[in-house]
Structures are given as C-alpha cells and as structure tokens.
Design an enzyme around this catalytic site. Structure first.
Site, PDB file in Angstrom:
ATOM      1  N   SER A 144       0.869  -1.197   0.000  1.00 21.97           N
ATOM      2  CA  SER A 144       0.000   0.000   0.000  1.00 21.97           C
ATOM      3  C   SER A 144       0.897   1.236   0.000  1.00 21.97           C
ATOM      4  CB  SER A 144      -0.856   0.000   1.278  1.00 21.97           C
ATOM      5  OG  SER A 144      -1.534   1.232   1.423  1.00 21.97           O
ATOM      6  N   TYR A 157      -1.863  -0.839  10.395  1.00 23.18           N
ATOM      7  CA  TYR A 157      -1.886  -1.028   8.941  1.00 23.18           C
ATOM      8  C   TYR A 157      -0.564  -0.567   8.328  1.00 23.18           C
ATOM      9  CZ  TYR A 157      -3.787  -0.985   4.173  1.00 23.18           C
ATOM     10  OH  TYR A 157      -4.014  -1.220   2.831  1.00 23.18           O
TER      11      TYR A 157
HETATM   12  N1  LIG Z   1      -8.839  -0.454  -1.753  1.00 24.81           N
HETATM   13  C1  LIG Z   1      -7.864   0.391  -1.470  1.00 24.81           C
HETATM   14  O1  LIG Z   1      -8.025   1.627  -1.512  1.00 24.81           O
HETATM   15  C2  LIG Z   1      -6.486  -0.138  -1.101  1.00 24.81           C
HETATM   16  C3  LIG Z   1      -5.421   0.801  -0.992  1.00 24.81           C
HETATM   17  C4  LIG Z   1      -4.160   0.311  -0.657  1.00 24.81           C
HETATM   18  C5  LIG Z   1      -3.951  -1.042  -0.453  1.00 24.81           C
HETATM   19  N2  LIG Z   1      -4.995  -1.911  -0.573  1.00 24.81           N
HETATM   20  C6  LIG Z   1      -4.711  -3.319  -0.341  1.00 24.81           C
HETATM   21  O2  LIG Z   1      -5.192  -4.078  -1.451  1.00 24.81           O
HETATM   22  C7  LIG Z   1      -5.566  -5.380  -1.028  1.00 24.81           C
HETATM   23  C8  LIG Z   1      -6.965  -5.662  -1.488  1.00 24.81           C
HETATM   24  O3  LIG Z   1      -7.797  -4.634  -0.992  1.00 24.81           O
HETATM   25  P1  LIG Z   1      -9.311  -4.458  -1.511  1.00 24.81           P
HETATM   26  O4  LIG Z   1      -9.735  -3.097  -1.055  1.00 24.81           O
HETATM   27  O5  LIG Z   1      -9.405  -4.825  -2.933  1.00 24.81           O
HETATM   28  O6  LIG Z   1     -10.028  -5.585  -0.626  1.00 24.81           O
HETATM   29  P2  LIG Z   1     -11.556  -5.790  -0.258  1.00 24.81           P
HETATM   30  O7  LIG Z   1     -11.781  -5.228   1.117  1.00 24.81           O
HETATM   31  O8  LIG Z   1     -12.404  -5.292  -1.370  1.00 24.81           O
HETATM   32  O9  LIG Z   1     -11.613  -7.374  -0.111  1.00 24.81           O
HETATM   33  C9  LIG Z   1     -11.299  -8.215  -1.198  1.00 24.81           C
HETATM   34  C10 LIG Z   1     -11.560  -9.632  -0.774  1.00 24.81           C
HETATM   35  O10 LIG Z   1     -10.712 -10.017   0.316  1.00 24.81           O
HETATM   36  C11 LIG Z   1     -11.362 -11.085   0.964  1.00 24.81           C
HETATM   37  N3  LIG Z   1     -10.683 -11.379   2.234  1.00 24.81           N
HETATM   38  C12 LIG Z   1     -10.691 -10.645   3.375  1.00 24.81           C
HETATM   39  N4  LIG Z   1      -9.959 -11.266   4.321  1.00 24.81           N
HETATM   40  C13 LIG Z   1      -9.475 -12.404   3.771  1.00 24.81           C
HETATM   41  C14 LIG Z   1      -8.674 -13.466   4.250  1.00 24.81           C
HETATM   42  N5  LIG Z   1      -8.217 -13.495   5.513  1.00 24.81           N
HETATM   43  N6  LIG Z   1      -8.357 -14.485   3.415  1.00 24.81           N
HETATM   44  C15 LIG Z   1      -8.828 -14.484   2.148  1.00 24.81           C
HETATM   45  N7  LIG Z   1      -9.609 -13.515   1.646  1.00 24.81           N
HETATM   46  C16 LIG Z   1      -9.937 -12.486   2.444  1.00 24.81           C
HETATM   47  C17 LIG Z   1     -12.783 -10.577   1.058  1.00 24.81           C
HETATM   48  O11 LIG Z   1     -13.699 -11.635   1.305  1.00 24.81           O
HETATM   49  C18 LIG Z   1     -12.982  -9.917  -0.306  1.00 24.81           C
HETATM   50  O12 LIG Z   1     -13.590 -10.786  -1.247  1.00 24.81           O
HETATM   51  C19 LIG Z   1      -5.365  -5.391   0.502  1.00 24.81           C
HETATM   52  O13 LIG Z   1      -4.105  -5.956   0.804  1.00 24.81           O
HETATM   53  C20 LIG Z   1      -5.398  -3.921   0.874  1.00 24.81           C
HETATM   54  O14 LIG Z   1      -4.684  -3.660   2.074  1.00 24.81           O
HETATM   55  C21 LIG Z   1      -6.263  -1.494  -0.888  1.00 24.81           C
END
Ligand SMILES: NC(=O)c1ccc[n+]([C@@H]2O[C@H](COP(=O)([O-])OP(=O)(O)OC[C@H]3O[C@@H](n4cnc5c(N)ncnc54)[C@H](O)[C@@H]3O)[C@@H](O)[C@H]2O)c1
Length: 254
Positions: A144, A157
C-alpha cells in the site's frame, strides 16, 4: 498473444476488489488462475466471470492468514495444472483508526495475522515450490502507499504494509539468482466496494481525499491489477524487489 500465456498461478482474496480485478486480468492475459477467498460465493463469482470471458479458473476456499491455506493453494495449482508460475498475494485488511497511545494488541494481532504473517506463509510455500520445480517464478504482493508513508491513526496497517515491503525485498534478494522475482504494488486509494460505500456515505471526506491526490481521482481496481500482471510477466524480467506505487502521484507528497 497474452502477457501470461500458458502460465499457472493464484490470486489470494480474489472474491472482490483488487484481487478479483487481478484474477480477471491474469486470465485475460492467458493465465490459468486459482481464485481464493474466505467468501465462497464471491470467489465462485470471480471464477464465473473469468469463464464467461473465455478464461480458465478454479476456486479454492482459503483464509490468507493461515499457513495451511497457503500450502493448500500451491498444492491445488500443481494438482490442477502441474506447475506454479506466479502468485499474487493480495489479502489485506485495515485496523480501527486509533493513535499509537490507544492501540489494542488484538487489533495489531489481527492486522498482522493477515497482512504480514499470511503474506510470509504464502511466499514461503510458493518459493519452496519454485525451487522444487527448478523453474523461474514471479510473485507480486499487495502492499500500500501506507507502506511507504505514515498516516496518523493507521499504525497497525502502516507497520504491516512496511513489513510487507521488507519481506518482499528480503525474498527478492534471497531468490534472485534462481530467477524467482518478488515485487510489490503499493496501491493508493482504489475504488473498491468498501470505498464506494464510504464515498456515498461521506461525500465531503471522499472529495477531500480525491483533492489531495495529484491525479485528482482514485485508482480503479483494474489499474492495480494491470500493474500486478505486468510485474509478473516477462516484460518485467529484470525487475525484482521493487515497491511500485500505483497511486496517481499520492506518495510524491510525503
Ligand atoms: N482499496 C484500497 O483503496 C487499497 C489501498 C491500498 C492497499 N490496498 C490493499 O489491497 C488489497 C486488497 O484490498 P481491496 O480493497 O481490494 O479488498 P476488499 O476489502 O475489497 O476485499 C477483497 C476480498 O478479500 C477477501 N478477504 C478478506 N480477508 C481475507 C482473508 N483473511 N483471506 C482471504 N480472503 C480475504 C474478502 O472476502 C474480499 O472478497 C489489501 O491488501 C489492501 O490492504 C487497498
């Protein structure tokens, strides 16, 4: 010709958000993809979307915090398609926003369990498999911008994502001579379902966040996915250990 023609691999937490977009993008570029999530309905929906688009995918339930799950995912790819070529370790969660002076150990344990320990278990079994095969391999981890900058209230985080980058660089160093590449994407704010919900609930806060991004918009999940696929492809064959911001310039402001 796709960027990932004939390649076989997996994407964790691919039932939604960045993970789903990544699984779709790997499949669109010709890879066979094992989709995994804790939400079976969401994971199976991703598989259906890939198949509807003409791609190849299977689903295996998996909690990205557990070592047994990390091991099972690798074994299933090998069972299905004979070899593991790439992995996108994408699972990650946020922790409640609190200053360091008010942090609860339980929040840290939960966040680190998925974001960092889970990542370590995934990489351990993936790298072990690449070495057993004696083949090159490519791993991309989702960190991130919070892994390269500080945010008040986000210590668990922030620390977990800084840890992901440390782990990525260590694994890259250890395995470079075997042509096993390990990189990370550092997404900025990305329009996933949770962010879209939040934006609708508190539009003023959403506008303020967008205004602070040099490109004046959030990323799409597809933009994160494209970076992940590219880092795993032969186009990035001499790139290992990088933390690639995909953030519209947001990290330039730290
Ligand atoms: N969305 C953002 O703005 C953002 C920004 C920076 C980093 N990220 C990172 O990107 C990654 C994905 O984020 P996102 O926002 O697409 O996720 P999200 O919250 O939309 O979740 C995506 C999926 O993760 C699954 N999930 C949650 N916990 C899990 C586990 N323990 N094992 C397996 N699956 C699990 C959920 O069921 C869901 O289907 C994460 O590592 C997050 O920290 C996201």
């Amino acid at each position: 010709m796709g960027l990932m023609d004939g390649k076989k691999g997996l994407v964790t937490a691919s039932g939604g958000g960045i993970g789903r977009a990544s699984a779709l993008a790997f499949a669109r570029e010709g890879a066979r993809v094992l989709v995994s999530d804790i939400d079976d309905a969401a994971g199976n929906e991703t598989v259906e979307l890939i198949r509807a688009a003409g791609g190849t995918a299977e689903y295996l339930a998996g909690n990205a915090a557990e070592e047994s799950s990390a091991e099972a995912l690798v074994a299933r790819v090998v069972e299905l398609w004979g070899q593991l070529d790439f992995a996108h370790n994408n699972a990650g969660i946020g922790a409640p926003t609190k200053p360091v002076s008010e942090q609860e150990g339980s929040d840290w344990e939960r966040t680190f369990g998925i974001n960092l320990f889970g990542m370590m278990y995934c990489m351990k079994h993936q790298i072990k498999r690449f070495k057993e095969q004696g083949t090159p391999g490519a791993i991309v981890n989702t960190a991130s911008v919070a892994g390269i900058s500080a945010n008040a209230g986000l210590s668990a985080y922030n620390a977990s994502k800084w840890g992901v980058l440390g782990l990525t660089q260590t694994a890259a160093t250890e395995n470079a001579a075997d042509d096993i590449r390990v990189n990370a994407i550092c997404p900025g704010a990305t329009l996933t379902a949770a962010i879209e919900y939040w934006a609708a609930e508190v539009p003023d806060q959403y506008e303020a966040v967008v205004e602070a991004i040099p490109m004046k918009r959030m990323a799409t999940a597809e933009e994160q996915a494209n970076a992940a696929v590219w880092l795993c492809s032969a186009q990035a064959s001499y790139i290992t250990g990088v933390a690639l911001p995909v953030d519209g310039g947001a990290s330039l402001r730290r």
